[in-house]
Motif scaffolding. Structure first.
Motif, PDB file in Angstrom:
ATOM      1  N   VAL A 156       0.484  -6.786   1.888  1.00  0.00           N
ATOM      2  CA  VAL A 156      -0.623  -6.143   2.608  1.00  0.00           C
ATOM      3  C   VAL A 156      -1.945  -6.708   2.111  1.00  0.00           C
ATOM      4  CG1 VAL A 156      -1.746  -3.959   3.223  1.00  0.00           C
ATOM      5  CG2 VAL A 156       0.737  -4.013   2.813  1.00  0.00           C
ATOM      6  N   ALA A 157      -2.768  -7.214   3.036  1.00  0.00           N
ATOM      7  CA  ALA A 157      -4.126  -7.644   2.721  1.00  0.00           C
ATOM      8  C   ALA A 157      -5.077  -6.533   3.142  1.00  0.00           C
ATOM      9  CB  ALA A 157      -4.462  -8.942   3.438  1.00  0.00           C
ATOM     10  N   ILE A 158      -5.840  -6.037   2.190  1.00  0.00           N
ATOM     11  CA  ILE A 158      -6.778  -4.947   2.449  1.00  0.00           C
ATOM     12  C   ILE A 158      -8.185  -5.533   2.495  1.00  0.00           C
ATOM     13  CG2 ILE A 158      -7.700  -2.748   1.623  1.00  0.00           C
ATOM     14  CD1 ILE A 158      -5.028  -2.376   0.096  1.00  0.00           C
ATOM     15  N   ILE A 159      -8.853  -5.389   3.631  1.00  0.00           N
ATOM     16  CA  ILE A 159     -10.225  -5.881   3.774  1.00  0.00           C
ATOM     17  C   ILE A 159     -11.166  -4.708   3.522  1.00  0.00           C
ATOM     18  CG2 ILE A 159     -11.835  -7.171   5.221  1.00  0.00           C
ATOM     19  CD1 ILE A 159      -9.204  -8.612   4.749  1.00  0.00           C
ATOM     20  N   GLY A 160     -11.944  -4.808   2.445  1.00  0.00           N
ATOM     21  CA  GLY A 160     -12.891  -3.751   2.122  1.00  0.00           C
ATOM     22  C   GLY A 160     -12.490  -2.977   0.878  1.00  0.00           C
ATOM     23  N   ALA A 161     -13.437  -2.844  -0.068  1.00  0.00           N
ATOM     24  CA  ALA A 161     -13.167  -2.155  -1.331  1.00  0.00           C
ATOM     25  C   ALA A 161     -13.970  -0.867  -1.441  1.00  0.00           C
ATOM     26  CB  ALA A 161     -13.457  -3.071  -2.513  1.00  0.00           C
ATOM     27  N   GLY A 162     -14.186  -0.203  -0.302  1.00  0.00           N
ATOM     28  CA  GLY A 162     -14.727   1.143  -0.355  1.00  0.00           C
ATOM     29  C   GLY A 162     -13.628   2.117  -0.747  1.00  0.00           C
TER      30      GLY A 162
ATOM     31  N   GLN B 102      -4.332   1.727  -4.361  1.00  0.00           N
ATOM     32  CA  GLN B 102      -3.747   2.501  -5.450  1.00  0.00           C
ATOM     33  C   GLN B 102      -2.413   3.131  -5.057  1.00  0.00           C
ATOM     34  OE1 GLN B 102      -4.683   2.515  -8.473  1.00  0.00           O
ATOM     35  NE2 GLN B 102      -3.593   4.259  -9.377  1.00  0.00           N
ATOM     36  N   LEU B 103      -2.329   3.636  -3.828  1.00  0.00           N
ATOM     37  CA  LEU B 103      -1.082   4.245  -3.359  1.00  0.00           C
ATOM     38  C   LEU B 103       0.012   3.195  -3.171  1.00  0.00           C
ATOM     39  CD1 LEU B 103      -2.626   6.788  -0.852  1.00  0.00           C
ATOM     40  CD2 LEU B 103      -1.387   7.374  -2.937  1.00  0.00           C
ATOM     41  N   LEU B 104      -0.354   2.011  -2.699  1.00  0.00           N
ATOM     42  CA  LEU B 104       0.630   0.932  -2.575  1.00  0.00           C
ATOM     43  C   LEU B 104       1.111   0.476  -3.950  1.00  0.00           C
ATOM     44  CD1 LEU B 104      -0.887  -1.251   0.309  1.00  0.00           C
ATOM     45  CD2 LEU B 104       0.917   0.480   0.457  1.00  0.00           C
ATOM     46  N   TYR B 105       0.183   0.408  -4.892  1.00  0.00           N
ATOM     47  CA  TYR B 105       0.568   0.047  -6.264  1.00  0.00           C
ATOM     48  C   TYR B 105       1.569   1.053  -6.822  1.00  0.00           C
ATOM     49  CZ  TYR B 105       0.211   0.277 -11.347  1.00  0.00           C
ATOM     50  OH  TYR B 105       0.509   0.377 -12.683  1.00  0.00           O
ATOM     51  N   LYS B 106       1.309   2.342  -6.603  1.00  0.00           N
ATOM     52  CA  LYS B 106       2.209   3.379  -7.118  1.00  0.00           C
ATOM     53  C   LYS B 106       3.602   3.244  -6.506  1.00  0.00           C
ATOM     54  CE  LYS B 106       0.954   6.804  -9.155  1.00  0.00           C
ATOM     55  NZ  LYS B 106       0.984   7.187 -10.580  1.00  0.00           N
ATOM     56  N   ALA B 107       3.666   2.726  -5.291  1.00  0.00           N
ATOM     57  CA  ALA B 107       4.952   2.553  -4.619  1.00  0.00           C
ATOM     58  C   ALA B 107       5.555   1.169  -4.856  1.00  0.00           C
ATOM     59  CB  ALA B 107       4.787   2.792  -3.121  1.00  0.00           C
ATOM     60  N   GLY B 108       4.881   0.337  -5.647  1.00  0.00           N
ATOM     61  CA  GLY B 108       5.405  -0.982  -5.969  1.00  0.00           C
ATOM     62  C   GLY B 108       5.269  -2.001  -4.856  1.00  0.00           C
ATOM     63  N   ILE B 109       4.262  -1.835  -3.990  1.00  0.00           N
ATOM     64  CA  ILE B 109       4.082  -2.742  -2.844  1.00  0.00           C
ATOM     65  C   ILE B 109       2.932  -3.705  -3.131  1.00  0.00           C
ATOM     66  CG2 ILE B 109       3.494  -2.864  -0.385  1.00  0.00           C
ATOM     67  CD1 ILE B 109       4.781  -0.056  -0.117  1.00  0.00           C
ATOM     68  N   GLU B 110       3.225  -4.999  -3.082  1.00  0.00           N
ATOM     69  CA  GLU B 110       2.231  -6.027  -3.371  1.00  0.00           C
ATOM     70  C   GLU B 110       1.103  -6.000  -2.336  1.00  0.00           C
ATOM     71  OE1 GLU B 110       4.174  -9.762  -3.398  1.00  0.00           O
ATOM     72  OE2 GLU B 110       5.277  -9.401  -5.275  1.00  0.00           O
ATOM     73  N   HIS B 111      -0.120  -6.200  -2.827  1.00  0.00           N
ATOM     74  CA  HIS B 111      -1.280  -6.202  -1.930  1.00  0.00           C
ATOM     75  C   HIS B 111      -2.435  -6.911  -2.629  1.00  0.00           C
ATOM     76  CE1 HIS B 111      -2.063  -2.836  -4.625  1.00  0.00           C
ATOM     77  NE2 HIS B 111      -3.344  -2.997  -4.340  1.00  0.00           N
ATOM     78  N   VAL B 112      -3.436  -7.251  -1.830  1.00  0.00           N
ATOM     79  CA  VAL B 112      -4.663  -7.878  -2.335  1.00  0.00           C
ATOM     80  C   VAL B 112      -5.839  -7.214  -1.627  1.00  0.00           C
ATOM     81  CG1 VAL B 112      -5.994 -10.018  -2.481  1.00  0.00           C
ATOM     82  CG2 VAL B 112      -3.512 -10.091  -2.753  1.00  0.00           C
ATOM     83  N   ILE B 113      -6.948  -7.021  -2.344  1.00  0.00           N
ATOM     84  CA  ILE B 113      -8.181  -6.496  -1.734  1.00  0.00           C
ATOM     85  C   ILE B 113      -9.221  -7.602  -1.658  1.00  0.00           C
ATOM     86  CG2 ILE B 113     -10.151  -4.942  -2.075  1.00  0.00           C
ATOM     87  CD1 ILE B 113      -8.290  -2.818  -3.058  1.00  0.00           C
TER      88      ILE B 113
ATOM     89  N   TYR C 174      -1.784   8.583   6.189  1.00  0.00           N
ATOM     90  CA  TYR C 174      -0.841   8.148   7.217  1.00  0.00           C
ATOM     91  C   TYR C 174      -0.448   6.686   7.039  1.00  0.00           C
ATOM     92  CZ  TYR C 174      -1.690  12.458   9.873  1.00  0.00           C
ATOM     93  OH  TYR C 174      -1.756  13.764  10.264  1.00  0.00           O
ATOM     94  N   LEU C 175      -1.428   5.824   6.723  1.00  0.00           N
ATOM     95  CA  LEU C 175      -1.138   4.396   6.623  1.00  0.00           C
ATOM     96  C   LEU C 175      -0.271   4.088   5.413  1.00  0.00           C
ATOM     97  CD1 LEU C 175      -1.465   1.562   7.646  1.00  0.00           C
ATOM     98  CD2 LEU C 175      -3.706   1.426   6.523  1.00  0.00           C
ATOM     99  N   SER C 176      -0.588   4.665   4.272  1.00  0.00           N
ATOM    100  CA  SER C 176       0.230   4.409   3.088  1.00  0.00           C
ATOM    101  C   SER C 176       1.656   4.935   3.288  1.00  0.00           C
ATOM    102  CB  SER C 176      -0.404   5.054   1.851  1.00  0.00           C
ATOM    103  OG  SER C 176      -0.534   6.446   2.005  1.00  0.00           O
ATOM    104  N   SER C 177       1.756   6.108   3.905  1.00  0.00           N
ATOM    105  CA  SER C 177       3.084   6.662   4.188  1.00  0.00           C
ATOM    106  C   SER C 177       3.876   5.741   5.108  1.00  0.00           C
ATOM    107  CB  SER C 177       2.939   8.047   4.818  1.00  0.00           C
ATOM    108  OG  SER C 177       4.199   8.585   5.159  1.00  0.00           O
ATOM    109  N   ALA C 178       3.193   5.215   6.141  1.00  0.00           N
ATOM    110  CA  ALA C 178       3.866   4.329   7.092  1.00  0.00           C
ATOM    111  C   ALA C 178       4.341   3.038   6.422  1.00  0.00           C
ATOM    112  CB  ALA C 178       2.922   4.007   8.251  1.00  0.00           C
ATOM    113  N   LEU C 179       3.491   2.462   5.563  1.00  0.00           N
ATOM    114  CA  LEU C 179       3.855   1.207   4.894  1.00  0.00           C
ATOM    115  C   LEU C 179       4.966   1.421   3.871  1.00  0.00           C
ATOM    116  CD1 LEU C 179       0.269  -0.275   4.465  1.00  0.00           C
ATOM    117  CD2 LEU C 179       2.052  -1.104   6.016  1.00  0.00           C
ATOM    118  N   ILE C 180       4.890   2.541   3.145  1.00  0.00           N
ATOM    119  CA  ILE C 180       5.953   2.845   2.184  1.00  0.00           C
ATOM    120  C   ILE C 180       7.276   3.058   2.921  1.00  0.00           C
ATOM    121  CG2 ILE C 180       6.756   4.579   0.531  1.00  0.00           C
ATOM    122  CD1 ILE C 180       3.731   4.923  -0.229  1.00  0.00           C
ATOM    123  N   GLU C 181       7.210   3.767   4.042  1.00  0.00           N
ATOM    124  CA  GLU C 181       8.417   4.005   4.848  1.00  0.00           C
ATOM    125  C   GLU C 181       9.007   2.679   5.336  1.00  0.00           C
ATOM    126  OE1 GLU C 181       9.671   6.565   8.865  1.00  0.00           O
ATOM    127  OE2 GLU C 181       7.572   6.383   8.267  1.00  0.00           O
TER     128      GLU C 181
END
Length: 405
Positions: free
Chosen positions: A8-14, A22-33, A310-317
């Motif tokens: 997951v590429a996250i655009i924006g660090a607000g 942070q939620l993706l990290y807790k679920a062990g999902i690789e991402h970049v901001i 909703y988005l973190s739940s959807a990606l974790i699912e």
């Protein structure tokens, strides 16, 4: 060009982008901001400060609620000042014990940034020439960082880059629809290291215009005045601000008001804005990139949090269970909550502000509506239910309740 691969590429660090990370990290999902501004700029932005309980629960689930629990101020009610008389809306009594928490968005952002730094998660601040591409097939993010070109290949892009960001602008106009209302006034806000005038927020409707007495802590206050859009910050000295605020307050609050030099002063225009849908192939819009609310109902940060829920739940699912149901339902679920919050924020703004175009009949109707609400248990219950936050269709425990792997 250096090519990086992530899920997951996250655009924006607000707060939206950081919370998702942070939620993706807790679920062990690789991402970049990827963020175009500096970390210092992001951390210094002055924003809202009222959190619904569901937002507090989400921050707890993300593991970033330590400072919030120590410094957040629990509020079980708000005051509405009309024609010089204050009326208390007992939020907790009207909503079976629910409340809101006063904790500045700036502090939320700093807490999330600190957690991300401690976890040494990959972030690119001050990225330049950021562009997204191929979000219907194999998403890519292109940018330059410290003079070097990068391309990120990913499964999904999360557009958390705000109202003026590049993600929504990258979508062909024929694929989205926008709804907007621009209000004919702004909020002049001042931040000062003075104790709040009251223990709870005071919303003021007066003949001179709206005002709001708020706070960030027991020693730092945030006050607002409704001003014409033609006004500029330079037009208002601190002394003029305090004097005008006193004129809009009741005698008791005027007497208690402690004034002092401003540490920040700005004018924010008010608008209601929604983009539909909020998903385009493998690109998701979240937070201010998808919707804006006037700050009257204290829903901006909370709506961003619900999008991320909703988005973190959807990606974790998707990654844990192999299901695309949450992804397919993301836009619809978010927009149901967004429009309810838009309605409430519009209603609060309409009810408490003075509109120059308002006829005497419309003004009388508005006053009658306020009188009715403050005299009706049912009407106050509806107001309180919306103010403390409507429930999610999923609970925060479902969002990141997976072990890291």
């Amino acid at each position: 060009m250096e090519i990086l691969n992530t899920k997951v590429a996250i655009i924006g660090a607000g707060p939206a982008g950081l919370l998702l990370g942070q939620l993706l990290y807790k679920a062990g999902i690789e991402h970049v901001i990827i963020e175009q501004r500096s970390a210092e700029y992001v951390a210094s932005r002055i924003r809202a400060g009222i959190l619904e309980q569901v937002s507090v629960d989400l921050l707890k689930q993300a593991g970033v609620d330590h400072n919030l629990r120590k410094k957040g101020l629990l509020h079980s009610g708000v005051e509405i000042l009309i024609q010089g008389k204050k009326h208390r809306v007992n939020l907790s009594a009207l909503t079976q014990g629910k409340h809101v928490t006063v904790y500045g968005q700036t502090e939320v952002t700093k807490d999330l940034m600190q957690a991300r730094e401690q976890q040494q998660l990959l972030s690119f601040y001050e990225a330049e020439q950021v562009q997204i591409a191929d979000f219907d097939s194999q998403p890519k993010v292109n940018f330059s960082y410290q003079g070097k070109a990068y391309q990120i290949e990913c499964d999904f892009i999360a557009g958390c880059d705000g109202y003026h960001g590049i993600c929504r602008d990258s979508i062909p106009q024929n694929r989205l629809k926008t709804f907007e209302k621009v209000y004919p006034f702004g909020w002049l806000g001042i931040l000062a290291d003075v104790p709040p005038v009251a223990d709870e927020l005071i919303y003021v409707q007066s003949e001179r215009g709206f005002a709001l007495c708020s706070m960030r802590s027991e020693t730092r206050s945030r006050y607002y005045l409704q001003v014409p859009l033609t006004d500029h910050v330079e037009d208002w000295s601190d002394e003029q601000f305090w004097q005008e605020l006193k004129l809009r307050l009741d005698p008791e609050s005027r007497e208690k008001l402690v004034t002092g030099p401003s540490i920040e002063k700005s004018i924010a225009p008010l608008r209601s804005f929604v983009t539909e849908p909020m998903r385009f192939g493998k690109l998701f819009l979240a937070g201010d990139a998808a919707h804006i609310v006037p700050p009257t109902g204290a829903k901006g940060l909370n709506l961003a949090a619900s999008d991320i829920a909703y988005l973190s739940s959807a990606l974790i699912e998707y990654y844990v269970q192999g299901s695309e149901q949450g992804i397919d339902e993301y836009s619809e679920k978010c927009l149901q909550r967004v429009w309810k919050a838009e309605r409430f924020s519009w209603w609060m703004t309409h009810l408490l502000h003075r509109f120059e175009s308002e006829t005497e009949f419309e003004h009388k109707i508005k006053q009658a509506e306020l009188d009715y609400m403050l005299g009706s248990q049912a009407a106050m219950m509806a107001m309180a239910e919306n103010y403390v936050g409507l429930p999610y269709e999923i609970t925060p425990l479902d969002i990141a309740g997976h072990t890291e792997h």
